[in-house]
Design a protein around this motif. Structure first.
Motif, PDB file in Angstrom:
ATOM      1  N   GLN A   7       0.852  -1.243  -0.042  1.00 14.83           N
ATOM      2  CA  GLN A   7      -0.079   0.176   0.010  1.00 14.83           C
ATOM      3  C   GLN A   7       0.932   1.395  -0.134  1.00 14.83           C
ATOM      4  OE1 GLN A   7      -3.095   0.426  -0.417  1.00 14.83           O
ATOM      5  NE2 GLN A   7      -3.796  -1.782  -0.345  1.00 14.83           N
ATOM      6  N   LYS A   8       1.936   1.077   0.799  1.00 18.19           N
ATOM      7  CA  LYS A   8       2.866   2.452   0.692  1.00 18.19           C
ATOM      8  C   LYS A   8       3.442   2.754  -0.776  1.00 18.19           C
ATOM      9  CE  LYS A   8       6.822   4.135   3.329  1.00 18.19           C
ATOM     10  NZ  LYS A   8       7.851   3.709   4.426  1.00 18.19           N
ATOM     11  N   GLU A   9       3.870   1.613  -1.244  1.00 17.96           N
ATOM     12  CA  GLU A   9       4.360   1.853  -2.531  1.00 17.96           C
ATOM     13  C   GLU A   9       3.555   2.359  -3.677  1.00 17.96           C
ATOM     14  OE1 GLU A   9       7.554   1.655  -5.535  1.00 17.96           O
ATOM     15  OE2 GLU A   9       7.469   1.666  -3.461  1.00 17.96           O
ATOM     16  N   MET A  10       2.394   1.777  -3.495  1.00 17.71           N
ATOM     17  CA  MET A  10       1.282   2.321  -4.427  1.00 17.71           C
ATOM     18  C   MET A  10       0.733   3.508  -4.355  1.00 17.71           C
ATOM     19  SD  MET A  10      -1.404  -1.216  -4.634  1.00 17.71           S
ATOM     20  CE  MET A  10      -2.360  -0.213  -5.845  1.00 17.71           C
ATOM     21  N   GLU A  11       0.740   4.046  -2.858  1.00 19.27           N
ATOM     22  CA  GLU A  11       0.538   5.342  -2.625  1.00 19.27           C
ATOM     23  C   GLU A  11       1.485   6.311  -3.310  1.00 19.27           C
ATOM     24  OE1 GLU A  11      -1.708   8.830  -1.127  1.00 19.27           O
ATOM     25  OE2 GLU A  11      -2.128   6.560  -1.725  1.00 19.27           O
ATOM     26  N   ARG A  12       2.982   6.018  -3.079  1.00 19.11           N
ATOM     27  CA  ARG A  12       3.924   6.705  -3.490  1.00 19.11           C
ATOM     28  C   ARG A  12       3.829   6.945  -4.990  1.00 19.11           C
ATOM     29  NH1 ARG A  12       7.937   3.584  -1.965  1.00 19.11           N
ATOM     30  NH2 ARG A  12       8.175   4.194  -0.051  1.00 19.11           N
ATOM     31  N   LYS A  13       3.521   5.769  -5.733  1.00 19.46           N
ATOM     32  CA  LYS A  13       3.572   5.859  -7.249  1.00 19.46           C
ATOM     33  C   LYS A  13       2.219   6.951  -7.647  1.00 19.46           C
ATOM     34  CE  LYS A  13       5.853   1.661  -8.477  1.00 19.46           C
ATOM     35  NZ  LYS A  13       5.564   0.340  -9.441  1.00 19.46           N
ATOM     36  N   ARG A  14       1.201   6.737  -6.968  1.00 15.68           N
ATOM     37  CA  ARG A  14       0.000   7.594  -7.257  1.00 15.68           C
ATOM     38  C   ARG A  14       0.396   9.044  -7.000  1.00 15.68           C
ATOM     39  NH1 ARG A  14      -4.206  10.200  -4.950  1.00 15.68           N
ATOM     40  NH2 ARG A  14      -3.298  10.031  -2.941  1.00 15.68           N
ATOM     41  N   LEU A  15       1.162   9.210  -5.570  1.00 18.51           N
ATOM     42  CA  LEU A  15       1.214  10.807  -5.536  1.00 18.51           C
ATOM     43  C   LEU A  15       2.332  11.255  -6.696  1.00 18.51           C
ATOM     44  CD1 LEU A  15       1.438  10.827  -1.433  1.00 18.51           C
ATOM     45  CD2 LEU A  15      -0.288  11.649  -3.232  1.00 18.51           C
ATOM     46  N   ARG A  16       3.380  10.443  -6.891  1.00 22.52           N
ATOM     47  CA  ARG A  16       3.988  10.789  -8.201  1.00 22.52           C
ATOM     48  C   ARG A  16       3.421  11.064  -9.257  1.00 22.52           C
ATOM     49  NH1 ARG A  16       7.284   6.442  -9.712  1.00 22.52           N
ATOM     50  NH2 ARG A  16       5.905   6.131 -11.427  1.00 22.52           N
ATOM     51  N   LEU A  17       2.368  10.179  -9.972  1.00 21.70           N
ATOM     52  CA  LEU A  17       1.921  10.515 -11.034  1.00 21.70           C
ATOM     53  C   LEU A  17       0.886  11.621 -10.994  1.00 21.70           C
ATOM     54  CD1 LEU A  17       0.874   6.905 -12.174  1.00 21.70           C
ATOM     55  CD2 LEU A  17       2.133   8.456 -13.110  1.00 21.70           C
ATOM     56  N   LEU A  18       0.244  12.098  -9.897  1.00 21.20           N
ATOM     57  CA  LEU A  18      -0.562  13.128  -9.688  1.00 21.20           C
ATOM     58  C   LEU A  18       0.397  14.455  -9.826  1.00 21.20           C
ATOM     59  CD1 LEU A  18      -3.304  12.218  -6.806  1.00 21.20           C
ATOM     60  CD2 LEU A  18      -3.649  12.843  -8.997  1.00 21.20           C
ATOM     61  N   GLU A  19       1.434  14.484  -9.136  1.00 15.37           N
ATOM     62  CA  GLU A  19       2.471  15.697  -9.385  1.00 15.37           C
ATOM     63  C   GLU A  19       2.734  15.823 -10.717  1.00 15.37           C
ATOM     64  OE1 GLU A  19       6.515  17.170  -7.235  1.00 15.37           O
ATOM     65  OE2 GLU A  19       5.557  15.276  -6.852  1.00 15.37           O
ATOM     66  N   GLU A  20       3.116  14.731 -11.289  1.00 15.36           N
ATOM     67  CA  GLU A  20       3.633  14.766 -12.917  1.00 15.36           C
ATOM     68  C   GLU A  20       2.470  15.373 -13.561  1.00 15.36           C
ATOM     69  OE1 GLU A  20       5.189  10.978 -14.077  1.00 15.36           O
ATOM     70  OE2 GLU A  20       6.975  11.313 -12.991  1.00 15.36           O
ATOM     71  N   GLU A  21       1.210  14.967 -13.446  1.00 15.98           N
ATOM     72  CA  GLU A  21       0.124  15.388 -14.294  1.00 15.98           C
ATOM     73  C   GLU A  21      -0.128  17.122 -14.106  1.00 15.98           C
ATOM     74  OE1 GLU A  21      -3.699  13.338 -14.070  1.00 15.98           O
ATOM     75  OE2 GLU A  21      -2.695  11.899 -15.672  1.00 15.98           O
ATOM     76  N   GLU A  22       0.205  17.361 -12.769  1.00 17.65           N
ATOM     77  CA  GLU A  22       0.006  18.949 -12.430  1.00 17.65           C
ATOM     78  C   GLU A  22       1.037  19.690 -13.088  1.00 17.65           C
ATOM     79  OE1 GLU A  22      -0.451  19.284  -8.453  1.00 17.65           O
ATOM     80  OE2 GLU A  22      -2.362  18.075  -8.220  1.00 17.65           O
ATOM     81  N   GLN A  23       2.326  19.163 -13.134  1.00 16.04           N
ATOM     82  CA  GLN A  23       3.423  19.756 -13.769  1.00 16.04           C
ATOM     83  C   GLN A  23       3.559  19.910 -15.091  1.00 16.04           C
ATOM     84  OE1 GLN A  23       6.916  18.166 -11.664  1.00 16.04           O
ATOM     85  NE2 GLN A  23       6.293  19.133  -9.627  1.00 16.04           N
ATOM     86  N   GLN A  24       3.132  18.638 -15.542  1.00 20.11           N
ATOM     87  CA  GLN A  24       3.350  18.730 -16.993  1.00 20.11           C
ATOM     88  C   GLN A  24       2.149  18.733 -17.982  1.00 20.11           C
ATOM     89  OE1 GLN A  24       5.199  14.786 -18.278  1.00 20.11           O
ATOM     90  NE2 GLN A  24       5.330  15.529 -20.304  1.00 20.11           N
ATOM     91  N   GLY A  25       1.603  20.023 -18.354  1.00 22.88           N
ATOM     92  CA  GLY A  25       0.377  20.211 -19.011  1.00 22.88           C
ATOM     93  C   GLY A  25       0.068  19.317 -20.152  1.00 22.88           C
ATOM     94  N   LYS A  26       1.077  19.080 -20.831  1.00 19.93           N
ATOM     95  CA  LYS A  26       0.821  18.218 -22.192  1.00 19.93           C
ATOM     96  C   LYS A  26       1.537  17.060 -22.256  1.00 19.93           C
ATOM     97  CE  LYS A  26      -0.853  22.183 -24.840  1.00 19.93           C
ATOM     98  NZ  LYS A  26      -0.775  22.974 -26.355  1.00 19.93           N
TER      99      LYS A  26
END
Length: 494
Positions: A96-115
């Motif tokens: 669960q900790k590893e999945m949450e780490r990956k989810r937060l990383r993907l959310l951060e990348e989606e916010e930073q990278q517009g396209k």
């Protein structure tokens, strides 16, 4: 006396040798892991979906029985027995900790990278240039343009207006379903005190930059679970919603036709609310409404080892025996066929021209290795898309009964998850058991987009989605609606 002291000294020496070996082995593994892990961390792609079966660091360092390697601290930790609820370090908590780490990383990348770029080498300028040079025909250009816009969709929270704001803050979305014209959204909400409540959201106000919609109140409430639902066109297109309700206590299960006119403010002044029809059909796993002229005003329910086709007008029923539970159904529009997906992995079609006592009513038979959770017939009715509880998604040719394409990346182990096929945009959408929404290209099975959930991964918080080429009606833009917990999000074409 001397013998016992000699054994204790021998035991201490053996324990000292074992602990020294673990210290030396752990030091060597940490050095190897540090050397091997740095190049892997730099090549981790943003579109990669999280794995639910591997633990952190297992690909770069060897597993030691009873120990867990932490890639951040670069050292081994001892795993404690999992029967203790206060145990801070178990395989489940690590996963669960590893999945949450990956989810937060993907959310951060989606916010930073517009396209983002769905396909390597394809962006707006190169796509237009190749079209002008004649390297792409009109069909390929439209398909790739849709894929490019899907990869650029950004998440916006939708503001829901209602006459009861307190209910919006407490009731959680369970299921959402867009109608044919995509101007209404039928919702099933879990009520905090128990039971389910239904609503209809008008999507006419779903426009940039406000994204504001209105939830119409409803007069119907039940404390029974909804096993399946679909739109029903009894009086006019999508005039009713067909619900399969599970039985509770002494109340048997039933199939209910719920008129959309029952919802307050959803019908014109002076209109009489439609009549609610209920059919005693216990234990229905699935349902489908027929738009075929040879089964007019009929619906089907998939039961345990049986399929029932019921006429709403006359009440006449046709029963077809099966060898397994029927978990998903869909009527063909032009051909008189009803396609069914079973727990056994079998997909078969019923010829509606045959009587239930007759022979040869099975028109087509396909097989998956796991329980089939969704079947979708493509527009020309020559192909069928199916998914199962092993996470397999296949495109079948109904003429040759062979699989012609497989779509990789879907995650499912036991959940009843639907597929959403949209041929106009050339995409397919599915939500996995890991709470990630994935979008594929129908043309070649390319995974175009992986969208993480706004909330941590949980069995109770799997998002429910609806994609449409015209969100909000005929003048609306294509986009994706995602409902999770109390929130509704819109991913629209920018």
């Amino acid at each position: 006396m001397h013998q016992s002291s000699w054994k204790s000294r021998r035991h201490r020496r053996r324990g000292h040798r074992h602990s020294a070996w673990f210290r030396q082995h752990g030091s060597n593994e940490r050095q190897d892991a540090g050397a091997q892990q740095s190049p892997q961390g730099s090549s981790d792609g943003h579109g990669e979906a999280p794995s639910t079966s591997s633990t952190a660091g297992s690909s770069s360092v060897p597993d030691l029985p009873g120990y867990y390697f932490d890639p951040e601290k670069k050292r081994y930790f001892r795993l404690l027995p999992g029967h203790n609820n206060c145990n801070p370090l178990t395989k489940e908590s690590i996963r669960q900790k590893e999945m949450e780490r990956k989810r937060l990383r993907l959310l951060e990348e989606e916010e930073q990278q517009g396209k983002k770029i769905a396909r390597l080498g394809f962006n707006a300028s190169s796509l237009l240039q190749k079209s002008k040079l004649g390297f792409l025909n009109a069909t390929s250009y439209c398909r790739l343009a849709h894929e490019l816009r899907v990869s650029c969709m950004q998440r916006k929270k939708v503001q829901i207006q209602s006459s009861d704001p307190s209910a919006l803050a407490s009731d959680q979305f369970n299921l959402i379903m867009a109608d044919t014209n995509s101007d209404r959204l039928f919702t099933v909400n879990d009520v905090k005190v128990g039971g389910s409540k239904y609503g209809i959201i008008s999507l006419h106000g779903l426009k940039t930059p406000t994204f504001r919609v209105h939830m119409h109140e409803n007069l119907y409430f039940t404390n029974r679970k909804v096993n399946a639902m679909c739109w029903a066109s009894l009086n006019h297109l999508d005039s009713h919603v067909l619900l399969c309700l599970m039985g509770i206590a002494e109340t048997p299960g039933c199939a209910t036709l719920l008129p959309t006119s029952l919802f307050v403010s959803n019908h014109a002044a002076g209109d009489r609310p439609g009549m609610l029809c209920s059919f005693r059909i216990p234990g229905a796993w699935s349902c489908a409404w027929s738009l075929n002229i040879q089964a007019n005003n009929c619906f089907s329910t998939g039961l345990s080892r049986r399929v029932l086709v019921t006429s709403v007008v006359t009440g006449h029923r046709q029963s077809f025996g099966t060898s397994s539970d029927v978990l998903t159904q869909q009527f063909a529009v032009t051909a008189p066929l009803l396609f069914n997906g079973c727990r056994s992995g079998e997909i078969f079609a019923i010829d509606l021209r045959c009587q239930n006592q007759g022979k040869g009513w099975k028109a087509t038979c396909l097989f998956h290795d796991s329980a089939v959770t969704s079947v979708q017939i493509l527009q020309e009715e020559q192909c069928l898309m199916a998914s199962d509880m092993a996470g397999t998604i296949k495109l079948w040719d109904l003429r040759t009964t062979k699989c012609i394409r497989q779509y990789e990346g879907h995650v499912n182990e036991y959940a009843h998850l639907p597929l959403h096929v949209h041929e106009e945009e050339g995409i397919m959408v599915a939500v996995g058991q890991d709470c990630y929404t994935r979008i594929w290209s129908l043309h070649d099975g390319q995974l175009l987009r992986t969208i993480p959930s706004p909330y941590p991964t949980s069995k109770a918080d799997i998002p429910s989605v609806a994609f449409s080429s015209r969100l909000g009606g005929t003048r609306g833009a294509p986009g994706l609606l995602m409902a999770v917990r109390q929130d509704l999000y819109c991913f629209s074409y920018s």
